[in-house]
Write an enzyme that holds these catalytic residues in place. Structure first.
Site, PDB file in Angstrom:
ATOM      1  N   HIS A  81     -22.593  40.472  52.489  1.00 21.50           N
ATOM      2  CA  HIS A  81     -22.818  40.313  51.042  1.00 21.50           C
ATOM      3  C   HIS A  81     -21.570  40.584  50.209  1.00 21.50           C
ATOM      4  O   HIS A  81     -21.513  40.216  49.057  1.00 21.50           O
ATOM      5  CB  HIS A  81     -23.839  41.349  50.545  1.00 21.50           C
ATOM      6  CG  HIS A  81     -25.186  41.224  51.142  1.00 21.50           C
ATOM      7  ND1 HIS A  81     -25.821  40.034  51.255  1.00 21.50           N
ATOM      8  CD2 HIS A  81     -26.041  42.166  51.619  1.00 21.50           C
ATOM      9  CE1 HIS A  81     -27.018  40.243  51.796  1.00 21.50           C
ATOM     10  NE2 HIS A  81     -27.167  41.525  52.034  1.00 21.50           N
TER      11      HIS A  81
ATOM     12  N   CYS B 114     -25.172  28.209  49.708  1.00 18.75           N
ATOM     13  CA  CYS B 114     -24.987  28.040  51.155  1.00 18.75           C
ATOM     14  C   CYS B 114     -26.225  27.338  51.731  1.00 18.75           C
ATOM     15  O   CYS B 114     -27.357  27.703  51.404  1.00 18.75           O
ATOM     16  CB  CYS B 114     -24.813  29.400  51.804  1.00 18.75           C
ATOM     17  SG  CYS B 114     -24.932  29.328  53.589  1.00 18.75           S
TER      18      CYS B 114
ATOM     19  N   ASN C 157     -35.801  35.801  54.108  1.00 16.14           N
ATOM     20  CA  ASN C 157     -35.742  34.431  54.636  1.00 16.14           C
ATOM     21  C   ASN C 157     -36.683  34.274  55.825  1.00 16.14           C
ATOM     22  O   ASN C 157     -37.212  33.195  56.061  1.00 16.14           O
ATOM     23  CB  ASN C 157     -34.299  34.009  54.943  1.00 16.14           C
ATOM     24  CG  ASN C 157     -33.758  34.627  56.205  1.00 16.14           C
ATOM     25  OD1 ASN C 157     -34.064  34.182  57.307  1.00 16.14           O
ATOM     26  ND2 ASN C 157     -32.959  35.676  56.062  1.00 16.14           N
TER      27      ASN C 157
ATOM     28  N   GLU D 283     -24.970  41.101  46.763  1.00 17.59           N
ATOM     29  CA  GLU D 283     -23.987  40.011  46.607  1.00 17.59           C
ATOM     30  C   GLU D 283     -23.636  39.812  45.127  1.00 17.59           C
ATOM     31  O   GLU D 283     -22.468  39.633  44.768  1.00 17.59           O
ATOM     32  CB  GLU D 283     -24.577  38.724  47.199  1.00 17.59           C
ATOM     33  CG  GLU D 283     -23.621  37.546  47.105  1.00 17.59           C
ATOM     34  CD  GLU D 283     -24.248  36.264  47.632  1.00 17.59           C
ATOM     35  OE1 GLU D 283     -25.057  36.328  48.579  1.00 17.59           O
ATOM     36  OE2 GLU D 283     -23.926  35.191  47.100  1.00 17.59           O
TER      37      GLU D 283
ATOM     38  N   THR E  97     -25.465  32.855  46.963  1.00 18.45           N
ATOM     39  CA  THR E  97     -25.379  31.813  48.000  1.00 18.45           C
ATOM     40  C   THR E  97     -26.745  31.402  48.546  1.00 18.45           C
ATOM     41  O   THR E  97     -26.916  30.278  48.992  1.00 18.45           O
ATOM     42  CB  THR E  97     -24.530  32.304  49.177  1.00 18.45           C
ATOM     43  OG1 THR E  97     -24.980  33.599  49.560  1.00 18.45           O
ATOM     44  CG2 THR E  97     -23.058  32.336  48.837  1.00 18.45           C
TER      45      THR E  97
HETATM   46  S1  SF4 Z   1     -23.523  31.847  56.055  1.00 19.64           S
HETATM   47 FE1  SF4 Z   1     -24.661  31.593  54.142  1.00 19.64          FE
HETATM   48  S2  SF4 Z   1     -26.549  32.767  54.377  1.00 19.64           S
HETATM   49 FE2  SF4 Z   1     -25.125  33.434  55.955  1.00 19.64          FE
HETATM   50  S3  SF4 Z   1     -24.093  35.225  55.086  1.00 19.64           S
HETATM   51 FE3  SF4 Z   1     -22.830  33.431  54.647  1.00 19.64          FE
HETATM   52  S4  SF4 Z   1     -23.469  32.757  52.632  1.00 19.64           S
HETATM   53 FE4  SF4 Z   1     -25.065  34.135  53.394  1.00 19.64          FE
END
Ligand code: SF4
Length: 292
Positions: free
Chosen positions: A82, A204, A234, A134, A176
């Site tokens: 994070h 992301c 998640n 984060e 993200t």
């Molecule tokens: S890849 Fe994506 S979900 Fe995984 S830690 Fe990085 S930003 Fe977060």
């Protein structure tokens, strides 16, 4: 015996895998090692790290006696995926700690963009959960940014900034893990007041990719097991997706959580949250295959 069909994509995302590997390497190198906050939402991984002697240091401790007692001098402190604010990093250095930075490269890119935009005179909106690590970390790179959790808050914050500085240059960054749809909706609200808003590509795809793979999997199986920690947002989201697609679905933190009802199905799908290690997923898969 149930046949197990795996989702084409599941388990650790790139940032979490990197952070866990860095923590394991630090533990194996010896010396005093801490992670700044629990590394991930997975009890087995946290237990493994604790067994290797890795301690957990809470950020609040950086403001308290741990520093005064010299507890961190010469210790290795791992920053999790994070990320943290530059202020926290400075405190760690002052305390004599050696920093191992496992900030996910995607999060690091957003931190750097936040600083560049803010120092370049842009008024910054930051979409995400106010108390998420984060977001708190990114705020440290752009202290004057406005954090907005949803389109309603975005509309309020944009109206407030418009009264203060209508016509200002503005940009939007986000957490993200936010959904692209939510991020876009927030951007659209701000654009009603600031049509030239720059929307940084900050989201992301790791969570979305796992959700899409699970949706495909559900079309091929009778029931679904989701491997992952109960505290992981998640992981719970994956469970609710499988259930919303009409599949009997269960969450399993470990192979011991599997229930006998699974025997009734001949094709069982397996997916896993972004903080589930490969060895837990494999143990669950083997146990399902042993049910007969
Ligand atoms: S890849 Fe994506 S979900 Fe995984 S830690 Fe990085 S930003 Fe977060």
């Amino acid at each position: 015996m149930p046949q197990v069909i795996r989702a084409r994509l599941m388990g650790f995302c790139m940032g979490v895998r990197r952070a866990v590997e860095m923590a394991m390497e630090a533990a194996e190198a010896g010396g005093r090692v801490y992670t700044l906050g629990p590394l991930i939402h997975n009890p087995q991984v946290l237990d493994s790290l604790a067994n290797l002697g890795v301690g957990v240091l809470e950020e609040e401790a950086l403001l308290g006696p741990a520093l005064n007692q010299g507890k961190l001098r010469g210790a290795t402190v791992l920053i999790r995926a994070h990320g943290v604010s530059p202020g926290i990093e400075a405190r760690l250095r002052e305390a004599g700690a050696f920093i191992k930075d496992a900030t996910c490269p995607r999060v690091k890119a957003n931190q750097i963009k936040a600083r560049a935009l803010s120092e370049g005179g842009c008024r910054l909106f930051l979409a995400g959960e106010k108390r998420h690590a984060e977001i708190i970390g990114i705020q440290g790179y752009a202290p004057s940014c406005r954090v907005v959790a949803d389109p309603v808050e975005a509309a309020e914050a944009a109206a407030e900034l418009f009264r203060e500085a209508g016509g200002a240059r503005t940009a939007l960054l986000g957490q993200t893990t936010m959904s692209v749809e939510e991020y876009r909706a927030i951007g659209e609200e701000i654009r009603l007041k600031f049509p030239d808003l720059v929307m940084v590509d900050a989201i992301c795809g790791a969570s979305r990719d796992r959700q899409d793979a699970l949706t495909e999997l559900c079309a091929q199986v009778e029931a679904v097991i989701i491997a992952g920690g109960r505290e992981s947002a998640n992981t719970r989201r994956l469970l609710s997706i499988a259930q919303s697609l009409g599949k009997p679905a269960w969450l399993a933190e470990s192979a011991d959580d599997l229930i006998d009802e699974i025997r009734a199905y001949s094709r069982v799908g397996l997916s896993a949250g972004a903080s589930s290690p490969d060895w837990v997923i494999e143990a669950i898969e083997r146990r399902i295959q042993c049910l007969g």
